[in-house]
Design an enzyme around this catalytic site. Structure first.
Site, mmCIF file in Angstrom:
data_model
loop_
_atom_site.group_PDB
_atom_site.id
_atom_site.type_symbol
_atom_site.label_atom_id
_atom_site.label_comp_id
_atom_site.label_asym_id
_atom_site.label_seq_id
_atom_site.Cartn_x
_atom_site.Cartn_y
_atom_site.Cartn_z
ATOM 1 N N HIS B 432 0.903 -1.359 -0.127
ATOM 2 C CA HIS B 432 -0.075 -0.023 -0.116
ATOM 3 C C HIS B 432 0.809 1.269 -0.042
ATOM 4 O O HIS B 432 1.562 1.564 1.043
ATOM 5 C CB HIS B 432 -0.886 0.133 1.237
ATOM 6 N N LEU B 433 0.899 1.730 -0.982
ATOM 7 C CA LEU B 433 1.707 3.108 -1.190
ATOM 8 C C LEU B 433 0.411 4.196 -1.698
ATOM 9 O O LEU B 433 -0.074 4.127 -2.596
ATOM 10 C CB LEU B 433 2.932 3.126 -2.181
#
Lengths: 130, 496
Positions: B432-433
């Site tokens: 998750h970025l």
């Protein structure tokens, strides 16, 4: 040279492969590790190649000193700081991924091949929809 | 109606209404909505088009084909963080587990205030969330979920911690457990199963294996976009797009990289956020055969939004990777792989990172510095995860820390609850970025206005993970889709 030396030394997951099977699995594992390194971003690849070169030199020196490859790898894998042990851990991770998912290994583990699993599940979903 | 990508067979100039760069949760959503409204849309995607009938039939091949850099992508820093991104039509939605969650309402309110985002908050986003959830049929999976999920359920019940079932983007999912290399059945409602065909059915054009190199800005307008496309025969051709408007939807890393490479740098790529995640391998006294479970479909949410405890997909190869992290201490687990499961502690992430383009390098340099709060949350999280595992019957728990001998009891696993994790030996990862180009009217910190138009430009818009203002503490896909839909509709309404 490096991936082959590494994989031969650390694929310690004994799943009962025959000599011929193990040879084929090794070949496929090495091919995967090499392909993955080729796919890595250039800056990561550069670091890996520098480390690989250093490691290869280390292997040669340790062989000259009569130390086996496994011991050299163990020494490197205990290095903690990045990128010290990173190389060995990364290569070992990739190799064990390819090893654990190899169709021959999955068969020895009593698991269906991914191909068979995909076919089976496609059929199951069609039945579910129907 | 086109069912797949167009191919470029020669050097080409393409005139179009809106060029959408990237085809993940953001880009596909924008493309589908604009095409529905009758716009002339072209979608370009750097990676290949692989639908469910054509997914690879080996896990390693799947990683090589669908994951950016073969999965060997790292955010640099004192503690490097391995991250995974999709590089294919559909982007990350093709390789993720399709968990659909809404960002906590308190965070949405806080972001609206902090970044001065107009018309933004739980109430304003509700309909976008609802519609996005409907598009991907976000729904709970009926039981039985399998041992890997039951372990978390059991742990939560024993410890009195809140457990939440996780909705997934799914339609007749039969639990193949191969989400990470592309769903082979079409059960996962990724973008190639939903928004991409919806866009194509309404006349959008899709060009896969087309790498955008340059945005040409004249004054405040993008007048041209240059790309290199790969033809059927492998030859590469130059493509020159002349769009009226451009949506860059290349994700939290490649959107800022593309903008910065082309001189758009104000508040771009300076505030990357992510969810630092620490995995554990847990060994149980009994066989759990996690490889035959569905991926864990509940999570311990007692400590959200700062910490979430959950489970990972289990395949023999993925398990091998976990063992490889500390061969000396863990190799014995290989003989007992049927007794093992893989779980994780995820922190919301309050540190920040940067994305920088470097001349001569195709891939940007990504860095991330964990904050003291991140370290604290990870230490607490892994201690609680250890407790959960032992409560559910684990005999051994190995955190992803090089040289760590593992824990054998709930008493020992709290060692990092009140002292720091060893930064140089802790293996962190994330899928998750976000937040690298935050939206809002605060010009001191925002890259775009409240609806995704890049500040200082007239026809350059963003709609992807880079727009999520900060780490949401939950899987971000639904928030990305909701915000992309909002940006697309603002664009259609001319309120941008």
């Amino acid at each position: 040279m490096l991936p082959r030396a590494v994989t031969e030394s650390f694929l310690g997951w004994d799943v009962g492969l025959s000599v011929a099977e193990r040879e084929r699995v090794h070949r496929d594992v090495v091919a995967f590790v090499r392909a993955e390194i080729a796919l890595a971003p250039a800056h990561i690849r550069f670091v890996l190649r520098v480390l690989a070169g250093t490691f290869a030199a280390w292997i040669i020196l340790t062989r000259l000193a009569g130390i086996d490859v496994a011991a050299a790898i163990a020494a490197w894998s205990h290095l903690t700081g990045p990128p010290g042990g990173m190389l060995i851990r990364l290569l070992r991770s990739l190799a064990l991924l390819a090893f654990g998912e190899h169709p021959l290994v999955r068969a020895r583990l009593g698991e269906p091949s991914v191909t068979a699993l995909q076919s089976d599940r496609r059929l199951a979903r069609m039945k579910e929809i129907a | 109606v086109s069912s797949g990508p167009h191919r470029i067979e020669r050097d080409t100039i393409i005139e179009c209404g809106t060029l959408v760069i990237g085809s993940g949760a953001g880009g596909a959503t924008v493309a589908a909505r604009l095409a529905e409204a009758g716009h002339d849309v072209v979608i370009v995607e750097e990676g290949p088009y692989v639908d469910h009938a054509g997914v690879p039939d080996q896990v390693p091949e799947g990683m090589s084909r669908l994951w950016r850099g073969g999965g060997l992508t790292v955010a640099l820093g004192r503690t490097p963080i391995a991250y995974a991104e999709g590089r294919c039509v559909g982007g990350g939605t093709e390789i993720n587990s399709a968990i659909m969650q809404r960002a906590p309402e308190t965070l949405l309110e806080d972001w609206a205030r902090t970044y001065q985002i107009t018309d933004y908050g739980p109430t304003q986003l509700r309909s976008y969330y609802d519609r996005s959830a409907a598009i991907v049929n976000a729904s709970l999976t009926p039981p039985p979920l399998g041992a890997a999920s039951d372990i978390l359920q059991d742990a939560g019940a024993r410890l009195g911690w809140k457990i939440s079932p996780l909705e997934r983007a799914q339609r007749y999912c039969v639990g193949t457990n191969l989400c990470s290399i592309g769903c082979p059945t079409g059960g996962k409602q990724s973008m190639t199963a939903t928004q991409i065909p919806a866009a194509l059915a309404r006349g959008a054009r899709l060009i896969a294996e087309c790498n955008v190199r340059r945005l040409v800005l004249k004054g405040s307008r993008v007048t041209r976009v240059d790309a290199i496309a790969r033809a059927w025969d492998g030859l590469r051709h130059r493509v020159r797009f002349r769009p009226r408007d451009v949506f860059v939807c290349a994700g939290a890393v490649h959107t800022p990289a593309l903008l910065r490479r082309n001189g758009v740098r104000r508040n771009v790529g300076n505030t990357l956020r992510l969810h630092p995640t620490l995995k554990v391998v847990a060994r149980f006294a009994r066989e759990i055969n996690a490889q035959r479970s569905r991926l864990p479909l509940n999570a311990i949410t007692e400590f959200m939004p700062d910490q979430r405890l959950g489970g990972s997909v289990f395949l023999p190869g993925y398990f091998g990777m976990s063992v490889a992290e500390d061969w000396e201490n863990r190799r014995w687990l290989l003989e007992e792989w049927r007794n093992c499961g893989m779980y994780y502690a995820m922190a919301r992430g309050s540190g920040t990172g940067t994305v920088r383009s470097v001349p001569g390098l195709a891939e940007p340099l990504v860095s991330y510095a964990l904050s003291p709060v991140d370290w604290n949350n990870l230490g607490l999280g892994v201690a609680r995860l250890g407790q959960a595992m032992f409560a559910a019957g684990a005999t051994h728990v190995y955190p992803s820390i090089v040289g760590h001998p593992g824990w054998t009891s709930a008493e020992t696993c709290t060692e990092f609850a009140d002292r720091p994790l060893p930064a140089s030996r802790t293996n962190l990862m994330t899928i998750h970025l976000f937040s690298s180009c935050p939206p809002g009217e605060d010009l001191s910190r925002c890259a775009t206005n409240s609806f995704g138009r890049v500040h200082g430009t007239e026809n350059l818009f963003l709609a992807d993970a880079s727009q999520v203002p900060e780490a949401p503490g939950v899987n971000p896909q639904l928030t990305i889709m909701a915000m992309a839909l909002r940006n697309a509709e603002a664009f259609l309404a001319g309120v941008h």
